[in-house]
Design a protein around this motif. Structure first.
Motif, PDB file in Angstrom:
ATOM      1  N   PRO A 156      18.539  -7.581  -8.213  1.00  0.00           N
ATOM      2  CA  PRO A 156      17.383  -7.247  -9.053  1.00  0.00           C
ATOM      3  C   PRO A 156      16.540  -8.480  -9.390  1.00  0.00           C
ATOM      4  N   VAL A 157      17.225  -9.623  -9.535  1.00  0.00           N
ATOM      5  CA  VAL A 157      16.540 -10.900  -9.785  1.00  0.00           C
ATOM      6  C   VAL A 157      17.175 -11.956  -8.894  1.00  0.00           C
ATOM      7  N   ARG A 158      16.327 -12.734  -8.210  1.00  0.00           N
ATOM      8  CA  ARG A 158      16.832 -13.837  -7.402  1.00  0.00           C
ATOM      9  C   ARG A 158      16.008 -15.078  -7.714  1.00  0.00           C
ATOM     10  N   ILE A 159      16.692 -16.171  -8.014  1.00  0.00           N
ATOM     11  CA  ILE A 159      16.017 -17.427  -8.318  1.00  0.00           C
ATOM     12  C   ILE A 159      15.978 -18.280  -7.063  1.00  0.00           C
ATOM     13  N   GLU A 160      14.795 -18.711  -6.678  1.00  0.00           N
ATOM     14  CA  GLU A 160      14.632 -19.601  -5.531  1.00  0.00           C
ATOM     15  C   GLU A 160      13.756 -20.772  -5.962  1.00  0.00           C
ATOM     16  N   GLY A 161      14.407 -21.908  -6.207  1.00  0.00           N
ATOM     17  CA  GLY A 161      13.683 -23.076  -6.694  1.00  0.00           C
ATOM     18  C   GLY A 161      13.100 -22.788  -8.061  1.00  0.00           C
ATOM     19  N   ASP A 162      11.795 -22.972  -8.206  1.00  0.00           N
ATOM     20  CA  ASP A 162      11.150 -22.717  -9.490  1.00  0.00           C
ATOM     21  C   ASP A 162      10.480 -21.340  -9.510  1.00  0.00           C
ATOM     22  N   GLN A 163      10.828 -20.481  -8.557  1.00  0.00           N
ATOM     23  CA  GLN A 163      10.256 -19.134  -8.503  1.00  0.00           C
ATOM     24  C   GLN A 163      11.330 -18.074  -8.725  1.00  0.00           C
ATOM     25  N   ARG A 164      10.915 -16.982  -9.343  1.00  0.00           N
ATOM     26  CA  ARG A 164      11.819 -15.871  -9.655  1.00  0.00           C
ATOM     27  C   ARG A 164      11.328 -14.633  -8.903  1.00  0.00           C
ATOM     28  N   ILE A 165      12.185 -14.039  -8.080  1.00  0.00           N
ATOM     29  CA  ILE A 165      11.836 -12.824  -7.344  1.00  0.00           C
ATOM     30  C   ILE A 165      12.482 -11.645  -8.066  1.00  0.00           C
ATOM     31  N   ILE A 166      11.654 -10.667  -8.459  1.00  0.00           N
ATOM     32  CA  ILE A 166      12.155  -9.567  -9.284  1.00  0.00           C
ATOM     33  C   ILE A 166      11.857  -8.211  -8.632  1.00  0.00           C
ATOM     34  N   ARG A 167      12.681  -7.207  -9.003  1.00  0.00           N
ATOM     35  CA  ARG A 167      12.517  -5.838  -8.494  1.00  0.00           C
ATOM     36  C   ARG A 167      12.531  -4.855  -9.672  1.00  0.00           C
ATOM     37  N   PRO A 168      11.395  -4.686 -10.364  1.00  0.00           N
ATOM     38  CA  PRO A 168      11.371  -3.842 -11.569  1.00  0.00           C
ATOM     39  C   PRO A 168      11.634  -2.357 -11.335  1.00  0.00           C
ATOM     40  N   LEU A 169      11.551  -1.887 -10.081  1.00  0.00           N
ATOM     41  CA  LEU A 169      11.784  -0.469  -9.797  1.00  0.00           C
ATOM     42  C   LEU A 169      13.191  -0.204  -9.268  1.00  0.00           C
ATOM     43  N   ILE A 170      14.078  -1.188  -9.354  1.00  0.00           N
ATOM     44  CA  ILE A 170      15.396  -1.070  -8.734  1.00  0.00           C
ATOM     45  C   ILE A 170      16.258   0.007  -9.392  1.00  0.00           C
ATOM     46  N   ARG A 171      15.870   0.471 -10.576  1.00  0.00           N
ATOM     47  CA  ARG A 171      16.588   1.538 -11.267  1.00  0.00           C
ATOM     48  C   ARG A 171      15.764   2.825 -11.320  1.00  0.00           C
ATOM     49  N   VAL A 172      14.773   2.922 -10.442  1.00  0.00           N
ATOM     50  CA  VAL A 172      13.893   4.091 -10.412  1.00  0.00           C
ATOM     51  C   VAL A 172      14.005   4.764  -9.045  1.00  0.00           C
ATOM     52  N   GLU A 173      14.182   6.098  -9.041  1.00  0.00           N
ATOM     53  CA  GLU A 173      14.277   6.835  -7.783  1.00  0.00           C
ATOM     54  C   GLU A 173      12.891   7.083  -7.190  1.00  0.00           C
ATOM     55  N   ARG A 174      12.847   7.229  -5.866  1.00  0.00           N
ATOM     56  CA  ARG A 174      11.564   7.438  -5.196  1.00  0.00           C
ATOM     57  C   ARG A 174      10.893   8.728  -5.644  1.00  0.00           C
ATOM     58  N   GLY A 192       0.810  -1.210   0.000  1.00  0.00           N
ATOM     59  CA  GLY A 192       0.000   0.000   0.000  1.00  0.00           C
ATOM     60  C   GLY A 192       0.841   1.255   0.000  1.00  0.00           C
ATOM     61  N   GLY A 193       2.167   1.110   0.220  1.00  0.00           N
ATOM     62  CA  GLY A 193       3.077   2.243   0.173  1.00  0.00           C
ATOM     63  C   GLY A 193       3.265   2.728  -1.258  1.00  0.00           C
ATOM     64  N   ALA A 194       3.906   3.888  -1.398  1.00  0.00           N
ATOM     65  CA  ALA A 194       4.075   4.506  -2.709  1.00  0.00           C
ATOM     66  C   ALA A 194       4.765   3.583  -3.710  1.00  0.00           C
ATOM     67  N   ASP A 195       5.810   2.911  -3.271  1.00  0.00           N
ATOM     68  CA  ASP A 195       6.602   2.087  -4.187  1.00  0.00           C
ATOM     69  C   ASP A 195       5.784   0.931  -4.765  1.00  0.00           C
ATOM     70  N   SER A 196       5.087   0.190  -3.895  1.00  0.00           N
ATOM     71  CA  SER A 196       4.348  -0.972  -4.375  1.00  0.00           C
ATOM     72  C   SER A 196       3.107  -0.568  -5.170  1.00  0.00           C
ATOM     73  N   VAL A 197       2.462   0.554  -4.801  1.00  0.00           N
ATOM     74  CA  VAL A 197       1.315   1.044  -5.580  1.00  0.00           C
ATOM     75  C   VAL A 197       1.781   1.461  -6.970  1.00  0.00           C
ATOM     76  N   CYS A 198       2.938   2.119  -7.029  1.00  0.00           N
ATOM     77  CA  CYS A 198       3.506   2.518  -8.314  1.00  0.00           C
ATOM     78  C   CYS A 198       3.817   1.296  -9.178  1.00  0.00           C
ATOM     79  N   LEU A 199       4.424   0.281  -8.583  1.00  0.00           N
ATOM     80  CA  LEU A 199       4.756  -0.915  -9.341  1.00  0.00           C
ATOM     81  C   LEU A 199       3.493  -1.594  -9.868  1.00  0.00           C
ATOM     82  N   LEU A 200       2.460  -1.628  -9.046  1.00  0.00           N
ATOM     83  CA  LEU A 200       1.192  -2.216  -9.463  1.00  0.00           C
ATOM     84  C   LEU A 200       0.648  -1.489 -10.687  1.00  0.00           C
TER      85      LEU A 200
END
Length: 348
Positions: free
Chosen positions: A173-191, A47-55
């Motif tokens: 920015p990307v982490r593989i854990e088993g068959d799942q991929r954890i990603i951070r698409p805003l990692i190059r975007v400033e707040r 619900g914070g700015a970052d996650s709402v923006c990503l959504l």
């Protein structure tokens, strides 16, 4: 829909070119190979700015990227009514966009790993839920709203408190854990760019009141230390993120080299004790020697996070100068003993 400040939902400031912002996110997704057509994504929204923006950004690019989205939300129960308010906001927002929302309330004040802080337990519980929810909803990808600011703060914290090469690489920015991929698409975007995008889109967000409390190290870095240092380098955050990317490339090179050396000279995984010939260890470049030491320490049952630079310096001297039957003790009751021509790691 704009919310009032006293409702805990903060309006955003400044305008930003919508197309330029979405291009920045899209370029990040491409640069790190985060998403593939047909992916089903569990998007972690607090619900914070970052996650709402990503959504909103991923929704706007959903057809272009060829992805499906499910929202995931956790109430840690640490902020009482404020936490409940945040989760209710996320549920309303998900409904507004026609998305399913998987929600869980957890209790992180009890249980968890021995010696772990509440923050560490909250993180572990949060990611455990996201992985479980992703599996239950056929999502092979979990997306989180970490930003360039988060990365810069993380790297700065590691510099201040001390860290290994792995730690200075920061948030992957990307982490593989088993068959799942954890990603951070805003990692190059400033707040500030995120706030500008939300203002242009007319979207509000909720604010965690604890994020303003500078008694917490990360908040002090965010609100005091980085702004002070930006007087000397206005692009400091970008510089820190570039540093983390560069060091991550070095770390990823060392990883396979370490595995090859350990397999060749110490064998595969097995029960402690584990050992290696000193001649084989000394043969390696110093940076690789350090990684081999940490791997053998881990195999003997040690927690690598407990090691400091001083431990490595002691070990390096021990390799060169110790005589037969001499030993060196490390955290976690791990003892390294000198043999005729090698060293052995074992639990005391």
């Amino acid at each position: 829909m704009r919310k009032k400040k006293n409702d805990g939902v903060m309006p955003c400031r400044r305008a930003l070119s919508r197309s330029a912002f979405l291009k920045r996110v899209r370029d990040t997704v491409k640069q790190y190979d985060m998403l593939h057509r047909g992916d089903r994504v569990l998007l972690a929204v607090s619900g914070g700015a970052d996650s709402v923006c990503l959504l909103k950004a991923l929704l706007d690019m959903r057809r272009q990227l060829g992805i499906d989205i499910v929202v995931g939300n956790v109430d840690h129960g640490l902020r009482g009514k404020e936490s409940e308010r945040d989760s209710a906001f996320v549920k309303r927002l998900s409904g507004k966009f026609g998305l399913g929302c998987v929600h869980k309330k957890i209790n992180v004040r009890s249980g968890g790993k021995k010696g772990a802080s509440i923050e560490e337990r909250a993180r572990d519980e949060r990611y455990a839920f996201f992985k479980e929810a992703a599996g239950a909803n056929d999502c092979g990808v979990i997306a989180t709203g970490h930003t360039m600011d988060d990365q810069a703060e993380t790297v700065m914290m590691k510099v201040i408190y001390g860290s290994s090469l792995a730690g200075i690489t920061g948030i992957p920015p990307v982490r593989i854990e088993g068959d799942q991929r954890i990603i951070r698409p805003l990692i190059r975007v400033e707040r500030r760019e995120i706030l500008a995008f939300l203002e242009k889109e007319g979207l509000g967000y909720v604010e965690d009141s604890t994020n303003r409390d500078v008694k917490f190290a990360r908040n002090s870095i965010r609100h005091e230390i980085l702004p002070f240092l930006e007087k000397y380098n206005p692009r400091l955050k970008r510089s820190l993120v570039n540093l983390s990317d560069t060091l991550r490339e070095d770390f990823f090179f060392l990883g396979p080299e370490k595995e090859k050396a350990v397999r060749k000279y110490a064998g595969g995984e097995g029960s402690p004790p584990v050992g290696i010939k000193i001649s084989d260890m000394i043969l390696q470049p110093k940076a690789l020697r350090k990684e081999i030491f940490k791997e053998l320490f881990r195999r003997a049952g040690g927690n690598v996070k407990k090691l400091t630079y001083r431990h490595w310096m002691d070990m390096d001297y021990f390799l060169r100068a110790a005589k037969k039957n001499k030993s060196l003790d490390f955290p976690g009751d791990i003892r390294v003993t000198r043999t005729v021509d090698g060293i052995v790691f074992r639990k005391r």
